[in-house]
Each structure stands twice: as C-alpha cells, then as structure tokens.
Design a protein around this motif. Sequence first.
Motif, PDB file in Angstrom:
ATOM      1  N   SER A 306      28.030   7.800  45.003  1.00 11.23           N
ATOM      2  CA  SER A 306      28.952   8.432  43.869  1.00 11.23           C
ATOM      3  C   SER A 306      28.181   9.489  43.475  1.00 11.23           C
ATOM      4  N   GLY A 307      28.795  10.260  42.227  1.00  9.92           N
ATOM      5  CA  GLY A 307      28.166  11.265  41.521  1.00  9.92           C
ATOM      6  C   GLY A 307      27.122  10.703  40.927  1.00  9.92           C
ATOM      7  N   ALA A 308      27.126   9.202  40.379  1.00  8.72           N
ATOM      8  CA  ALA A 308      25.891   8.993  39.557  1.00  8.72           C
ATOM      9  C   ALA A 308      24.608   8.573  40.472  1.00  8.72           C
ATOM     10  N   ASP A 309      24.844   8.474  41.781  1.00 10.57           N
ATOM     11  CA  ASP A 309      23.821   8.388  42.643  1.00 10.57           C
ATOM     12  C   ASP A 309      23.185   9.814  43.110  1.00 10.57           C
ATOM     13  N   VAL A 310      23.852  10.818  43.040  1.00 10.61           N
ATOM     14  CA  VAL A 310      23.560  12.195  43.253  1.00 10.61           C
ATOM     15  C   VAL A 310      22.723  12.646  42.003  1.00 10.61           C
ATOM     16  N   ARG A 311      23.271  12.177  40.645  1.00 13.15           N
ATOM     17  CA  ARG A 311      22.499  12.492  39.700  1.00 13.15           C
ATOM     18  C   ARG A 311      20.981  12.022  39.647  1.00 13.15           C
ATOM     19  N   ARG A 312      21.092  10.891  40.046  1.00 13.28           N
ATOM     20  CA  ARG A 312      19.684  10.353  39.840  1.00 13.28           C
ATOM     21  C   ARG A 312      18.740  10.766  41.124  1.00 13.28           C
ATOM     22  N   LEU A 313      19.355  11.366  42.239  1.00 19.32           N
ATOM     23  CA  LEU A 313      18.480  11.942  43.106  1.00 19.32           C
ATOM     24  C   LEU A 313      18.055  13.264  42.786  1.00 19.32           C
ATOM     25  N   LEU A 314      19.136  13.929  42.087  1.00 17.94           N
ATOM     26  CA  LEU A 314      18.770  15.425  41.358  1.00 17.94           C
ATOM     27  C   LEU A 314      17.489  15.177  40.321  1.00 17.94           C
ATOM     28  N   GLU A 315      17.760  14.026  39.608  1.00 20.52           N
ATOM     29  CA  GLU A 315      16.498  14.075  38.486  1.00 20.52           C
ATOM     30  C   GLU A 315      15.164  13.699  39.182  1.00 20.52           C
ATOM     31  N   ALA A 316      15.458  13.254  40.388  1.00 17.65           N
ATOM     32  CA  ALA A 316      14.217  12.973  41.190  1.00 17.65           C
ATOM     33  C   ALA A 316      13.661  14.083  41.949  1.00 17.65           C
ATOM     34  N   GLY A 317      14.342  15.074  41.898  1.00 22.80           N
ATOM     35  CA  GLY A 317      13.982  16.177  42.504  1.00 22.80           C
ATOM     36  C   GLY A 317      14.126  16.174  44.134  1.00 22.80           C
ATOM     37  N   ASN A 318      14.928  15.454  44.582  1.00 18.81           N
ATOM     38  CA  ASN A 318      15.007  15.170  46.162  1.00 18.81           C
ATOM     39  C   ASN A 318      15.686  16.678  46.587  1.00 18.81           C
ATOM     40  N   PRO A 319      15.125  17.266  47.453  1.00 17.66           N
ATOM     41  CA  PRO A 319      15.534  18.487  48.125  1.00 17.66           C
ATOM     42  C   PRO A 319      16.848  18.708  48.870  1.00 17.66           C
ATOM     43  N   ASP A 320      17.119  17.429  49.398  1.00 16.76           N
ATOM     44  CA  ASP A 320      18.508  17.416  50.029  1.00 16.76           C
ATOM     45  C   ASP A 320      19.519  17.702  48.971  1.00 16.76           C
ATOM     46  N   ALA A 321      19.509  16.730  48.135  1.00 19.78           N
ATOM     47  CA  ALA A 321      20.263  16.604  46.728  1.00 19.78           C
ATOM     48  C   ALA A 321      20.326  17.934  46.189  1.00 19.78           C
ATOM     49  N   ALA A 355      25.879  18.548  36.867  1.00 22.59           N
ATOM     50  CA  ALA A 355      25.563  19.488  35.941  1.00 22.59           C
ATOM     51  C   ALA A 355      23.988  19.906  35.627  1.00 22.59           C
ATOM     52  N   GLY A 356      23.169  20.244  36.667  1.00 22.54           N
ATOM     53  CA  GLY A 356      21.911  20.694  36.577  1.00 22.54           C
ATOM     54  C   GLY A 356      21.736  22.012  37.113  1.00 22.54           C
ATOM     55  N   THR A 357      20.476  22.400  37.130  1.00 19.40           N
ATOM     56  CA  THR A 357      20.078  23.576  37.576  1.00 19.40           C
ATOM     57  C   THR A 357      20.508  24.181  38.929  1.00 19.40           C
TER      58      THR A 357
END
Length: 418
Positions: A306-321, A355-357
């Motif tokens: 889900s979008g919430a899972d993507v947000r967590r990956l983005l917050e963790a700096g996952n390069p694929d995300a 909605a991140g960088t």
Amino acid sequence: MPDGLDRDEQATGGRGGGPHAGAGDLLHLVRSGRATTRGALQQVTGLSRATVGQRLDRLFRAGWLREGAGGAPDKAGSPLGGRPAVRLEFDDAHAVVLAADLETRHARTALLGLTGEIVAEHAGPLAIEEGPDAVIGELGVRFAELLRKADRAPESVCGIGLAVPGPVDSETGRVVQPPIMPGWDGYDIRGRLRRAFAEQTGGPAGIPVLVDNDANLMAYGEQRASYPQCSAFALVKVSTGIGAGVVVDGAVYRGIDGGAGDIGHIRVPEGAEALCKCGSYGCLAAVASGRAVARRLTDAGVPAASGADVRRLLEAGNPDAMGFAREAGRHVGEVLATVVTLLNPGVLMIAGDLAGTPFLTGVRELLYQRALPRSTAHLEVVTSRLGERAALMGAGTLVVEHLYAPRRAEERLAALGV
C-alpha cells in the motif's frame, strides 16, 4: 435539519449586514471580525440599538456569544462615540465537533473545539472494504471513547464531519461509484452515522452529519489554516489512490455532483497497459499512486502492499522506493501542468503517503517543463503543513462553518426556542 451544503452560504457566510440582518447575521459579523462591538454592529447593519440588543440577547441565551474576558472594553472605542465599547466574542466553549477520516486500511477520529483545536483523537486500523455498516458502526464506538476520554457529554456535540476516499454528492452525503470503496456506492452514510452515534453514546439521534471527499477536506483544512488569503488553492493527495481538492474564494469547489478533482482517473499514455481499480486501463492512479508504486516495488523484490508501506520505505531511504516515487511524481506533474494552466492557483500542495522529496522533485520537473510560464510565475508548490490531521481539521471546520452560517444559525436558534 437538512445537512446539504448551501454553496452560496459556504462561500459568503450568508446574507451579512443590512437592515434585515437577523441574529445569525450578527453572529457572522462577530465571528468574521467585521463588527465586534454593539456600536459597530449598528453601523454595519443600520439596525437600531434596541434591535441589535434584542438580536444579541438571543445569541447570549444560546451560549454562542460572550463579552470579552472580564467584560474588557475595546480600546478602539465605539464607532458611534462615547465610552470604550465592550468587545463581543464567539463563545467557542459551548459545543464540540466529532470528525473522522477514513482511508483504505486506517481511520483517524477526533473530538475538536469550535475553533479547530483537537481535544482528543484516536488512530488505528479499519479496513474500508469491510463495508459501510461495519465501518460506521466502529466509528460510533470510537466516538464514544473520545467523549469519555475528554469527559464531554454527547449532548455537547453539535455535529459530525466525515472524510471518505471517494467522490461524494454533497447534497445527499452519499458516495458515487467509488473505485476503492466496495459496497459503499449510494449507501446512506449520514443516517447510519447518526444511528451509530446515538447507539454508542446515548446522544441525540438527529445530529447533523456532513460527508465529503478526503482531498476536498484536506484542501479546506490546509487553506483555512495556512493560506487563508489564497483565493485559488489546490491540493493533490497521493496515497493508495490519487485525488485533488480545490478551494476557490474560500469555498470547496465540488463540481456539479461532487466529481471535481478526481484526477487519478485521467488517462495517461504511459499507463496504456495498466489496469486501474475503476476497471479502466491507462488511469494516472494505475501508474503513479501509492498502490501502483507498491506493486512495482514488490515486482522488484521489495515487498509493499500500500501507499503506507511505500511511505515507510521512503522514510527509510530505500533507493528503489525513491526512484519509483520520483518517476510517479513525473507522471503526476504532467497531469498537473494542465490542472495548473486551467485553475491558475496561487498554491499547489502535495500531500499523502508519497509527498516527500523524491515525488515532489518529479512533479516539479514535469510541471514547470509543460505548464505555461505565466501559470507558474506566482505558483507556490508546497507539501502539507497539517499532515495526517488535515482532513480532520477540514471536516471540523466545515461543520462549524455550516452550522453557524447565518441562515442555519437562525434555524438552530428557533429550534432552541431562543
């Protein structure tokens, strides 16, 4: 009492001043700051001192109005001369509002004061696919818990606002063909929420309920809180789906039947082979939503649902995300170039799980490349300031503006017998 929104009343606050001004009009003048003393109300409306006094007495008896703390005089004095006038204020302590923000797998509920402060709140899992009866029943349980937590009586609640992730007919409060809300199409949300509130709290059965699209309420909350002078404000929410809310001249623009802002179902060339939840191919949401990015991550060996899972990956700096989010931002930016050219907003706000960088960078790349320079010359592209509370704040504000607008206020005063 009807709950349908009066578009003119939402935009202007009602009739305003004049020789036929009622108690509701005087309340609006005080709340808006246009006239905050008896003398100023006389001057703006043309009413006599005695008539203004009679109108104000109704508002005092209802508990909606008070004199400034300690009866403090307004140092500016009375516009009609004489001694300093006592300032009038909206008494925001006489009632509270309940609000809920439904997402696909999660819900936030809150008890708010009449000026928007959150008194109590709760956030937790709640799957919208369980259907309206079960979901709204659970909202009633959570509302009751909020009232107990805040030690407030059910009778103190003047209204309920609900944000849902689908198009809403504002006249009926029913969702219309919602792509990600199975079983909700045409359901009587207002009636069920009234029953759930009464059953779980013991409160009144006819409480006013307003239902609106989540992006609309997010836009309304953000605009009122941070950009009140912006006459054309647009917000795009990118989470499991994609939607937009537009506020023009202080009022939510909904279109003819609530369908405005549904940009997630605009067709884009890159999505020709992508099947959307609405059943069509090629929708923007099918290639650029949180759900779409989650699917791409899963295919790349990074599990996400889900979008919430993507947000967590983005917050963790996952390069694929980060890479997929930036690409999704470019797709959305291409569509927003048309939106910005059409609306010419002063503020474009990006909100939601993505909605991140990285996503914002992608949006800006295509937006400024494709939109007319004149359309973006004075445009601010920003991210959410209220965060996860935006829809709750918007729902609470909408309820208050609706219930205390002049015409509705007159109806409520009559019902109270004052």
